[in-house]
Design a protein around this motif. Sequence first.
Motif, short mmCIF file in Angstrom:
data_model
loop_
_atom_site.label_atom_id
_atom_site.label_comp_id
_atom_site.label_asym_id
_atom_site.label_seq_id
_atom_site.Cartn_x
_atom_site.Cartn_y
_atom_site.Cartn_z
N ILE A 77 0.87 -1.25 0.20
CA ILE A 77 0.02 -0.15 0.16
C ILE A 77 0.98 1.39 0.03
CG2 ILE A 77 -1.97 1.48 1.24
CD1 ILE A 77 -2.73 -1.43 2.45
N ASP A 78 0.71 1.93 -1.14
CA ASP A 78 1.63 3.32 -1.19
C ASP A 78 1.20 4.36 -0.41
OD1 ASP A 78 0.03 4.50 -3.18
OD2 ASP A 78 1.12 3.88 -4.62
N LYS A 79 1.86 5.53 -0.33
CA LYS A 79 1.35 6.85 0.23
C LYS A 79 0.16 7.37 -0.36
CE LYS A 79 4.70 7.47 3.10
NZ LYS A 79 4.58 7.41 4.61
N ASP A 80 0.03 6.89 -1.64
CA ASP A 80 -1.25 7.62 -2.51
C ASP A 80 -2.59 6.87 -2.18
OD1 ASP A 80 0.07 9.72 -3.40
OD2 ASP A 80 0.75 8.67 -5.08
N GLY A 81 -2.30 5.64 -1.51
CA GLY A 81 -3.53 4.63 -1.11
C GLY A 81 -3.68 3.58 -2.28
N VAL A 82 -2.66 3.57 -3.05
CA VAL A 82 -2.76 2.47 -4.12
C VAL A 82 -2.31 1.19 -3.62
CG1 VAL A 82 -2.03 1.93 -6.52
CG2 VAL A 82 -2.69 4.37 -6.04
N VAL A 83 -2.99 0.21 -4.20
CA VAL A 83 -2.46 -1.44 -3.51
C VAL A 83 -1.82 -2.03 -4.77
CG1 VAL A 83 -3.16 -3.35 -2.52
CG2 VAL A 83 -4.28 -1.24 -1.53
N HIS A 84 -0.51 -2.42 -4.42
CA HIS A 84 0.09 -2.88 -5.50
C HIS A 84 0.25 -4.53 -5.28
CE1 HIS A 84 1.98 0.91 -7.08
NE2 HIS A 84 1.67 1.19 -5.97
N LEU A 85 -0.47 -5.61 -6.01
CA LEU A 85 -0.33 -6.86 -5.84
C LEU A 85 0.77 -7.32 -6.35
CD1 LEU A 85 -4.28 -7.45 -6.63
CD2 LEU A 85 -3.18 -6.98 -4.72
N GLU A 149 -4.80 8.98 2.59
CA GLU A 149 -5.20 7.98 1.71
C GLU A 149 -4.57 6.60 1.95
OE1 GLU A 149 -4.75 12.12 0.01
OE2 GLU A 149 -3.43 10.93 1.40
N GLN A 150 -3.50 6.48 2.39
CA GLN A 150 -2.87 5.28 2.82
C GLN A 150 -3.83 4.67 4.01
OE1 GLN A 150 1.01 5.44 4.22
NE2 GLN A 150 1.61 3.62 3.11
N LEU A 151 -4.07 5.16 4.88
CA LEU A 151 -4.87 4.73 5.96
C LEU A 151 -6.44 4.18 5.53
CD1 LEU A 151 -4.18 7.38 8.67
CD2 LEU A 151 -3.39 5.22 8.63
N GLU A 152 -6.89 4.97 4.60
CA GLU A 152 -8.30 4.64 3.94
C GLU A 152 -7.88 3.42 3.14
OE1 GLU A 152 -11.60 6.29 1.11
OE2 GLU A 152 -10.78 7.67 2.61
N ALA A 153 -6.93 3.33 2.52
CA ALA A 153 -6.73 2.01 1.85
C ALA A 153 -6.36 0.63 2.85
CB ALA A 153 -5.44 2.20 0.93
N ILE A 154 -5.83 1.09 3.87
CA ILE A 154 -5.69 0.01 4.57
C ILE A 154 -7.25 -0.57 5.19
CG2 ILE A 154 -4.98 -0.81 7.07
CD1 ILE A 154 -2.71 1.14 6.82
N THR A 203 -21.51 -0.31 6.24
CA THR A 203 -22.07 0.24 4.90
C THR A 203 -22.18 -0.37 3.84
OG1 THR A 203 -19.82 0.97 4.37
CG2 THR A 203 -20.96 2.61 5.83
N LYS A 204 -22.40 -0.10 2.49
CA LYS A 204 -22.29 -0.94 1.42
C LYS A 204 -20.98 -0.86 0.71
CE LYS A 204 -27.08 0.21 -0.15
NZ LYS A 204 -27.71 0.74 -1.22
N PRO A 205 -20.57 -2.00 0.31
CA PRO A 205 -19.25 -2.20 -0.48
C PRO A 205 -18.82 -1.10 -1.35
CG PRO A 205 -20.15 -4.34 -0.49
CD PRO A 205 -21.28 -3.21 0.06
N GLY A 206 -17.63 -0.33 -1.08
CA GLY A 206 -17.28 0.62 -2.03
C GLY A 206 -17.98 2.04 -1.67
N SER A 207 -18.52 2.11 -0.65
CA SER A 207 -19.25 3.42 -0.34
C SER A 207 -17.94 4.53 -0.09
CB SER A 207 -20.07 3.34 1.07
OG SER A 207 -19.24 2.97 2.13
N GLY A 208 -18.29 5.76 -0.22
CA GLY A 208 -17.27 6.75 -0.41
C GLY A 208 -16.90 7.30 1.07
N GLY A 209 -15.83 7.49 1.35
CA GLY A 209 -15.43 8.11 2.74
C GLY A 209 -15.40 7.08 3.86
N THR A 210 -14.74 7.80 4.82
CA THR A 210 -14.75 6.92 6.14
C THR A 210 -15.74 7.70 6.98
OG1 THR A 210 -13.08 8.47 7.06
CG2 THR A 210 -12.06 6.49 5.55
N THR A 211 -15.67 7.43 8.43
CA THR A 211 -16.49 7.86 9.27
C THR A 211 -15.90 8.92 9.98
OG1 THR A 211 -16.02 6.36 10.90
CG2 THR A 211 -17.94 5.87 9.53
N THR A 212 -14.59 9.45 9.48
CA THR A 212 -13.98 10.51 10.18
C THR A 212 -13.66 11.63 9.25
OG1 THR A 212 -12.03 9.52 9.30
CG2 THR A 212 -12.65 8.66 11.18
#
Length: 263
Positions: A77-85, A149-154, A203-212
């Motif tokens: 998981i990079d700093k921009d929140g992108v996950v590299h498999l 972005e990274q925290l949200e990706a986690i 929430t539903k899968p893929g819903s936007g944003g976190t609760t924070t």
Amino acid sequence: MATPLTAAEFLAALKREGVKVVEVGDWRHHNRNAKGPWGPVNGVIVHHTVTSGTKASVDICRNGYSSLPGPLCHGVIDKDGVVHLVGYGRANHAGGGDPNVLQRVVEERYGDRPPAPKKGNLDGTDGNRHFYGFECINLGDGKDRWSEEQLEAIERVAAAICRAHGWTAKSVIGHLEWSRDKVDPKGVGMPGMRDRIAARLKTKPGSGGTTTTTYTVGRGDTLWSIAASKLGDGSRYKEIAKLNGLKDADDISVGQKLKLPKK
């Protein structure tokens, strides 16, 4: 306990949750399955890389070292929140850990955090068999900041896997909660992260944003004053501390970005 998702199911679950994914090489067949079993799976472990730079970090996690061959995780998981498999199947990420922690995770039975691990890499249970693993690009020195972005990706990655298996957020732990030898992911409060994951699972899968929301600490701020001004109730400072993994309510500094719960 669960049978591991197929690579296709795993990728689909991440995409449904809105995870930004990059597929690196033949990640679906890159694994350490010849060295031991993969599964049953019981949870997700979050790590930090102790590296900087996306390409270098992804390369290391994919290829590993001479003493520890890759893959070293399933996704980076990079700093921009992108996950590299980088791999799928058994990966050299968790090492040995505490069997009591594993049992508590299987049962999803503990409070804010699992019991402190008493076993580690050399004398513990094989975690590479039982956990999905994600390495997050961070130096782990306590100074390298974690981006939102990274925290949200986690949060999204963990929620995707929990949703796919029918697990709760208690199936997600930090490496330091698994092994007495580890300190990662340093700077991420896992109780607060589990709160985020639990909220997303409602929430539903893929819903936007976190609760924070996010607040930048100013001169003279305290957690109580922030809670009073932004949440309308100073007594909610404990929620802010928990959400940000702060052990001491005074452990904040000017310019620090804090996650705030919704009003």
